[in-house]
Motif scaffolding. Structure first.
Motif, PDB file in Angstrom:
ATOM      1  N   PHE A 227       7.273   2.622  -8.188  1.00 11.56           N
ATOM      2  CA  PHE A 227       6.391   3.764  -8.436  1.00 11.56           C
ATOM      3  C   PHE A 227       4.980   3.480  -7.923  1.00 11.56           C
ATOM      4  O   PHE A 227       4.460   2.375  -8.074  1.00 11.56           O
ATOM      5  N   CYS A 228       4.363   4.517  -7.388  1.00 12.89           N
ATOM      6  CA  CYS A 228       2.919   4.491  -7.183  1.00 12.89           C
ATOM      7  C   CYS A 228       2.308   5.196  -8.384  1.00 12.89           C
ATOM      8  O   CYS A 228       2.602   6.370  -8.637  1.00 12.89           O
ATOM      9  N   GLN A 229       1.465   4.504  -9.130  1.00 19.21           N
ATOM     10  CA  GLN A 229       0.956   5.067 -10.366  1.00 19.21           C
ATOM     11  C   GLN A 229      -0.237   5.989 -10.156  1.00 19.21           C
ATOM     12  O   GLN A 229      -0.746   6.558 -11.119  1.00 19.21           O
ATOM     13  N   THR A 230      -0.631   6.178  -8.924  1.00 19.87           N
ATOM     14  CA  THR A 230      -1.765   7.080  -8.690  1.00 19.87           C
ATOM     15  C   THR A 230      -1.329   8.544  -8.746  1.00 19.87           C
ATOM     16  O   THR A 230      -1.933   9.351  -9.452  1.00 19.87           O
ATOM     17  N   HIS A 231      -0.271   8.898  -8.021  1.00 19.57           N
ATOM     18  CA  HIS A 231       0.225  10.276  -8.086  1.00 19.57           C
ATOM     19  C   HIS A 231       1.726  10.330  -8.343  1.00 19.57           C
ATOM     20  O   HIS A 231       2.349  11.366  -8.139  1.00 19.57           O
ATOM     21  N   GLY A 232       2.320   9.212  -8.703  1.00 16.02           N
ATOM     22  CA  GLY A 232       3.708   9.228  -9.148  1.00 16.02           C
ATOM     23  C   GLY A 232       4.769   9.217  -8.066  1.00 16.02           C
ATOM     24  O   GLY A 232       5.931   9.518  -8.348  1.00 16.02           O
ATOM     25  N   ALA A 233       4.433   8.895  -6.836  1.00 15.73           N
ATOM     26  CA  ALA A 233       5.461   8.796  -5.793  1.00 15.73           C
ATOM     27  C   ALA A 233       6.443   7.684  -6.143  1.00 15.73           C
ATOM     28  O   ALA A 233       6.058   6.660  -6.724  1.00 15.73           O
ATOM     29  N   THR A 234       7.707   7.885  -5.799  1.00 20.86           N
ATOM     30  CA  THR A 234       8.718   6.854  -6.025  1.00 20.86           C
ATOM     31  C   THR A 234       9.350   6.464  -4.694  1.00 20.86           C
ATOM     32  O   THR A 234       9.678   7.319  -3.871  1.00 20.86           O
TER      33      THR A 234
ATOM     34  N   TYR B  71       0.843  -1.196   0.000  1.00 24.40           N
ATOM     35  CA  TYR B  71       0.000   0.000   0.000  1.00 24.40           C
ATOM     36  C   TYR B  71       0.874   1.240   0.000  1.00 24.40           C
ATOM     37  O   TYR B  71       1.992   1.233   0.507  1.00 24.40           O
ATOM     38  N   CYS B  72       0.345   2.288  -0.619  1.00 21.52           N
ATOM     39  CA  CYS B  72       1.085   3.536  -0.731  1.00 21.52           C
ATOM     40  C   CYS B  72       1.082   4.283   0.601  1.00 21.52           C
ATOM     41  O   CYS B  72       0.141   4.151   1.393  1.00 21.52           O
ATOM     42  N   GLN B  73       2.095   5.086   0.804  1.00 22.26           N
ATOM     43  CA  GLN B  73       2.169   5.880   2.033  1.00 22.26           C
ATOM     44  C   GLN B  73       1.419   7.210   1.884  1.00 22.26           C
ATOM     45  O   GLN B  73       1.279   7.946   2.860  1.00 22.26           O
ATOM     46  N   HIS B  74       0.931   7.510   0.678  1.00 24.23           N
ATOM     47  CA  HIS B  74       0.168   8.737   0.474  1.00 24.23           C
ATOM     48  C   HIS B  74      -1.308   8.462   0.788  1.00 24.23           C
ATOM     49  O   HIS B  74      -1.812   8.918   1.810  1.00 24.23           O
ATOM     50  N   TRP B  75      -1.956   7.728  -0.065  1.00 18.79           N
ATOM     51  CA  TRP B  75      -3.305   7.239   0.225  1.00 18.79           C
ATOM     52  C   TRP B  75      -3.152   5.760   0.541  1.00 18.79           C
ATOM     53  O   TRP B  75      -2.867   4.952  -0.356  1.00 18.79           O
ATOM     54  N   THR B  76      -3.323   5.419   1.790  1.00 19.35           N
ATOM     55  CA  THR B  76      -3.000   4.051   2.202  1.00 19.35           C
ATOM     56  C   THR B  76      -4.010   3.023   1.693  1.00 19.35           C
ATOM     57  O   THR B  76      -3.776   1.826   1.842  1.00 19.35           O
ATOM     58  N   ASP B  77      -5.099   3.485   1.094  1.00 18.79           N
ATOM     59  CA  ASP B  77      -6.038   2.519   0.502  1.00 18.79           C
ATOM     60  C   ASP B  77      -5.656   2.180  -0.935  1.00 18.79           C
ATOM     61  O   ASP B  77      -6.375   1.429  -1.603  1.00 18.79           O
ATOM     62  N   VAL B  78      -4.551   2.716  -1.427  1.00 18.76           N
ATOM     63  CA  VAL B  78      -4.091   2.453  -2.792  1.00 18.76           C
ATOM     64  C   VAL B  78      -2.992   1.398  -2.763  1.00 18.76           C
ATOM     65  O   VAL B  78      -2.020   1.512  -2.023  1.00 18.76           O
ATOM     66  N   ARG B  79      -3.183   0.376  -3.588  1.00 17.34           N
ATOM     67  CA  ARG B  79      -2.161  -0.673  -3.714  1.00 17.34           C
ATOM     68  C   ARG B  79      -1.107  -0.257  -4.744  1.00 17.34           C
ATOM     69  O   ARG B  79      -1.453   0.351  -5.762  1.00 17.34           O
TER      70      ARG B  79
ATOM     71  N   GLY C 205       7.454  12.798  -4.498  1.00 18.15           N
ATOM     72  CA  GLY C 205       6.002  12.649  -4.544  1.00 18.15           C
ATOM     73  C   GLY C 205       5.333  13.211  -3.299  1.00 18.15           C
ATOM     74  O   GLY C 205       5.986  13.759  -2.405  1.00 18.15           O
ATOM     75  N   PRO C 206       4.025  13.075  -3.237  1.00 20.91           N
ATOM     76  CA  PRO C 206       3.253  13.705  -2.165  1.00 20.91           C
ATOM     77  C   PRO C 206       3.541  13.151  -0.780  1.00 20.91           C
ATOM     78  O   PRO C 206       3.203  13.800   0.210  1.00 20.91           O
ATOM     79  N   CYS C 207       4.134  11.973  -0.698  1.00 24.75           N
ATOM     80  CA  CYS C 207       4.478  11.413   0.609  1.00 24.75           C
ATOM     81  C   CYS C 207       5.999  11.362   0.802  1.00 24.75           C
ATOM     82  O   CYS C 207       6.515  10.501   1.530  1.00 24.75           O
TER      83      CYS C 207
HETATM   84  S1  FES Z   1      -1.718   7.338  -3.662  1.00 18.81           S
HETATM   85 FE1  FES Z   1       0.358   6.832  -4.062  1.00 18.81          FE
HETATM   86  S2  FES Z   1       1.220   8.734  -4.611  1.00 18.81           S
HETATM   87 FE2  FES Z   1      -0.832   9.224  -4.098  1.00 18.81          FE
END
Ligand code: FES
Length: 156
Positions: free
Chosen positions: A88-95, A65-73, A106-108
């Motif tokens: 990469f998180c493909q939702t907002h591009g965090a690496t 799960y992403c550290q930005h939106w934790t409900d995103v895999r 990225g945002p987190c």
């Molecule tokens: S949910 Fe992963 S970068 Fe936003």
């Protein structure tokens, strides 16, 4: 090594993507409802997912799960996007750096993926984390259809 904790052969773990595995937390209370990799086994017990990668030159594993939106895999059952040692998180591009899970963009930025302990022996990867039991390769129950994930900018 305990064969019940064998996850996969080392060669099955990709360098430019991730391998998805399902784990069962030893302490169900330790799992947060908001974590996107949370599923439920047939017996109602919680299951979570680990992503394994060799992008850092050796096998590392993290919760899915992403550290930005934790409900995103990060890996939606088709492998997370991994390049140049970064997941990469493909939702907002965090690496996230594949060697330790540190978010370097990225945002987190500054956050760190939750590590899962693994070890390599005799060409195989074993779960080496007292917090989990290994269940199977593949997504946690109910996650195989991409459920629980928000739509990302690629439309997936
Ligand atoms: S949910 Fe992963 S970068 Fe936003």
């Amino acid at each position: 090594m305990d064969e019940h904790r064998r996850i996969a052969g080392v060669e099955e773990v990709p360098e430019e993507s991730t391998l998805l595995a399902t784990l069962r937390p030893v302490d169900p209370e330790a799992v947060d409802e908001g974590e996107g990799d949370l599923g439920e086994g047939e017996d109602g017990a919680p299951e979570v997912e680990a992503i394994l990668t060799r992008a850092a030159g050796e096998v590392r594993a993290f919760r899915n799960y992403c550290q930005h939106w934790t409900d995103v895999r990060l890996d939606k059952d088709d492998g997370a996007f991994v390049r140049n040692g970064e997941v990469f998180c493909q939702t907002h591009g965090a690496t996230f750096e594949a060697d330790g899970g540190y978010c370097n963009f990225g945002p987190c930025e500054g956050a760190v993926l939750e590590s899962v302990g693994v070890t390599v022996a005799d060409g195989a990867v074993y779960l080496d984390d007292d917090g989990y039991d290994f269940v199977r390769l593949g997504p946690s129950a109910g996650k195989g259809d991409g459920g629980g994930s928000r739509i990302d900018f690629t439309g997936n």
